[in-house]
Design a protein around this motif. Sequence first.
Motif, short mmCIF file in Angstrom:
data_model
loop_
_atom_site.label_atom_id
_atom_site.label_comp_id
_atom_site.label_asym_id
_atom_site.label_seq_id
_atom_site.Cartn_x
_atom_site.Cartn_y
_atom_site.Cartn_z
N TRP A 10 1.03 -1.26 0.17
CA TRP A 10 -0.59 -0.03 0.03
C TRP A 10 0.33 1.62 0.07
CZ3 TRP A 10 -4.93 -1.19 -1.32
CH2 TRP A 10 -4.78 -2.55 -1.47
N LEU A 11 2.39 1.09 -0.24
CA LEU A 11 3.18 2.74 -0.61
C LEU A 11 3.57 2.56 -1.80
CD1 LEU A 11 5.44 1.63 2.78
CD2 LEU A 11 3.20 3.34 2.49
N ASP A 12 2.66 1.66 -2.84
CA ASP A 12 3.39 1.34 -3.67
C ASP A 12 3.36 3.77 -4.96
OD1 ASP A 12 1.97 -1.44 -5.40
OD2 ASP A 12 3.97 -0.77 -4.84
N GLY A 13 4.74 3.23 -5.38
CA GLY A 13 4.11 5.22 -6.45
C GLY A 13 2.93 4.39 -7.41
N PRO A 14 3.29 5.61 -8.28
CA PRO A 14 2.60 6.30 -9.32
C PRO A 14 2.43 4.81 -10.79
CG PRO A 14 3.90 7.81 -9.66
CD PRO A 14 4.59 6.88 -8.23
N PRO A 60 -9.13 5.90 0.26
CA PRO A 60 -9.83 4.59 0.54
C PRO A 60 -11.08 4.96 0.39
CG PRO A 60 -8.60 5.40 2.46
CD PRO A 60 -7.59 6.02 1.46
N HIS A 61 -11.36 6.03 0.47
CA HIS A 61 -12.56 7.18 0.34
C HIS A 61 -12.97 7.57 -1.04
CE1 HIS A 61 -11.38 7.52 4.45
NE2 HIS A 61 -10.06 7.79 4.39
N SER A 62 -12.21 7.03 -1.88
CA SER A 62 -12.42 7.54 -3.31
C SER A 62 -13.48 5.90 -3.88
CB SER A 62 -11.16 7.18 -4.49
OG SER A 62 -10.54 8.40 -3.45
N PRO A 63 -14.20 6.31 -4.54
CA PRO A 63 -15.17 5.50 -4.97
C PRO A 63 -15.17 4.79 -6.66
CG PRO A 63 -16.00 7.38 -5.98
CD PRO A 63 -14.61 7.59 -4.79
N HIS A 64 -13.70 4.71 -6.68
CA HIS A 64 -13.22 4.00 -8.17
C HIS A 64 -12.29 2.48 -7.63
CE1 HIS A 64 -9.30 5.75 -6.94
NE2 HIS A 64 -9.53 6.90 -6.96
N ARG A 65 -12.14 1.76 -8.13
CA ARG A 65 -11.10 0.13 -7.94
C ARG A 65 -10.37 0.46 -7.34
NH1 ARG A 65 -8.66 -3.75 -12.24
NH2 ARG A 65 -7.79 -5.60 -10.20
N MET A 66 -9.14 1.34 -7.88
CA MET A 66 -8.39 1.72 -6.63
C MET A 66 -9.20 1.55 -5.30
SD MET A 66 -5.06 3.22 -8.87
CE MET A 66 -4.30 3.91 -7.61
N GLY A 67 -9.77 3.26 -4.96
CA GLY A 67 -10.25 3.40 -3.66
C GLY A 67 -11.18 2.09 -3.17
N ARG A 68 -11.95 1.45 -4.00
CA ARG A 68 -11.67 0.68 -3.02
C ARG A 68 -11.50 -0.55 -3.13
NH1 ARG A 68 -14.93 0.52 -8.03
NH2 ARG A 68 -14.96 -1.46 -8.83
N MET A 69 -10.32 -1.23 -4.05
CA MET A 69 -9.51 -2.21 -3.13
C MET A 69 -8.24 -1.38 -1.79
SD MET A 69 -7.54 -2.53 -6.47
CE MET A 69 -6.14 -3.22 -5.87
N ALA A 70 -7.74 0.08 -1.20
CA ALA A 70 -7.72 0.54 -0.59
C ALA A 70 -8.81 0.23 0.77
CB ALA A 70 -6.75 2.03 -0.81
N ALA A 71 -10.10 0.39 0.71
CA ALA A 71 -10.57 0.58 1.97
C ALA A 71 -10.91 -1.21 2.13
CB ALA A 71 -12.18 0.98 1.25
N ALA A 72 -10.77 -1.74 0.76
CA ALA A 72 -11.26 -3.50 1.73
C ALA A 72 -9.76 -4.04 2.60
CB ALA A 72 -10.63 -4.50 0.41
N ALA A 73 -8.47 -3.30 1.99
CA ALA A 73 -7.63 -3.60 2.88
C ALA A 73 -7.64 -3.35 4.52
CB ALA A 73 -6.20 -3.26 2.57
N ILE A 74 -8.74 -1.82 4.72
CA ILE A 74 -8.72 -1.25 5.90
C ILE A 74 -9.29 -2.14 6.41
CG2 ILE A 74 -9.94 0.23 6.92
CD1 ILE A 74 -8.36 2.86 4.83
N GLU A 75 -10.59 -2.60 5.52
CA GLU A 75 -12.10 -3.47 6.33
C GLU A 75 -11.39 -4.37 7.40
OE1 GLU A 75 -14.87 -2.12 7.40
OE2 GLU A 75 -13.33 -0.32 6.37
N LEU A 76 -10.29 -5.71 6.07
CA LEU A 76 -9.87 -6.58 6.57
C LEU A 76 -8.92 -6.78 8.46
CD1 LEU A 76 -9.16 -9.83 6.29
CD2 LEU A 76 -6.59 -8.59 4.37
#
Length: 359
Positions: free
Chosen positions: A23-27, A35-51
Amino acid sequence: MIYLDYQATTPLAPEAREAMLQWLDGPEGTGFGNPHSPHRMGRMAAAAIELARERVAALLPPGGRVIFTGSATEAINLAMRGSDRGQGGGIAASAIEHAAVLDTARALGQLHELEVDADGLCNTAQKLPEDVRLICVMQVNNEIGTIQSTLDWHRNAKAANALYLCDAVQAAGKVEVTSADMIALSAHKLYGPKGVGALWVRDGLELDPQITGGGQEQGLRSGTLSPALIAGFGAAAQVAKERMAEDAEHVEALWNRALDLFEGWELNGSAVARWHGNLNLRRDGLDVARLMSDCREVMFSAGSACASGSGRPSHVLRAIGLTDARAKSSIRLGFGRYTTMEELEAAAKSITSAAVQQG
């Protein structure tokens, strides 16, 4: 160097570091999304937080929710300032609580200190002031390792129509955290990263937010969450749960050996009702500043790391009846999962040799 300051912070678990890196990857990567964005990358980050939330919650009682914060100090402030009972009544706190609790209670102008005995135990039978609406008694003390009866304090709070806040920073991941209305914990005290903590809140208990803005984190803690820090926290919590018995067995072996190595030193606090990864010792007349200078390769503490440099004797050691002189002649050794027996023996040899040379 030999690290014996586990109460100040713990080494980062390899599993936590590995969880953080993705979760520290650059460009060029995909792990840096908000994690609060609705797109796929945001949803991936949000899923990591919920885990991670599930993994941290697994260390705590059922029937509550985990709110991520920037530290345990922030979690404690959210609990104390955000609970209506904390705002509207007296706050009873043990005399050996962390400064995050005591200073916040004083800032709110509502502190009633609960006495502790010479072992550092807070008597659950002592009379509570009638205006008390919040009780704060930590589970494992950060300076002397004393373990309090959280079940009894939660019962006392219920009987007094009060809430019970448990500072479990030194307990979570090491011993079972049993019963409270609110529980504060910190990632870097259980082999996770610094900069992230959590507050567990019992179901049905509502708090007023203390940081306002975007309404993130269940509306209680505005600000963008860090997927990397929280993923590290979650991984560390998972490993701590899986290794709890193994870690405790290792710590017990270190404790028993340390008692032999430091024969003749006086133990501060209870030897029994205590987390045995905390060895707080004193030797009358010891010049601790000189000792630390003479033992530069051993990392240990002259008292609470949170008050280091203040020049004041430890409020915890004073609360258990030590004179200022004895408090200032005390040291704290903390060990845990990654401490080897050989390191402990080498550190003890260095410390005891330097202490003897002082006369």
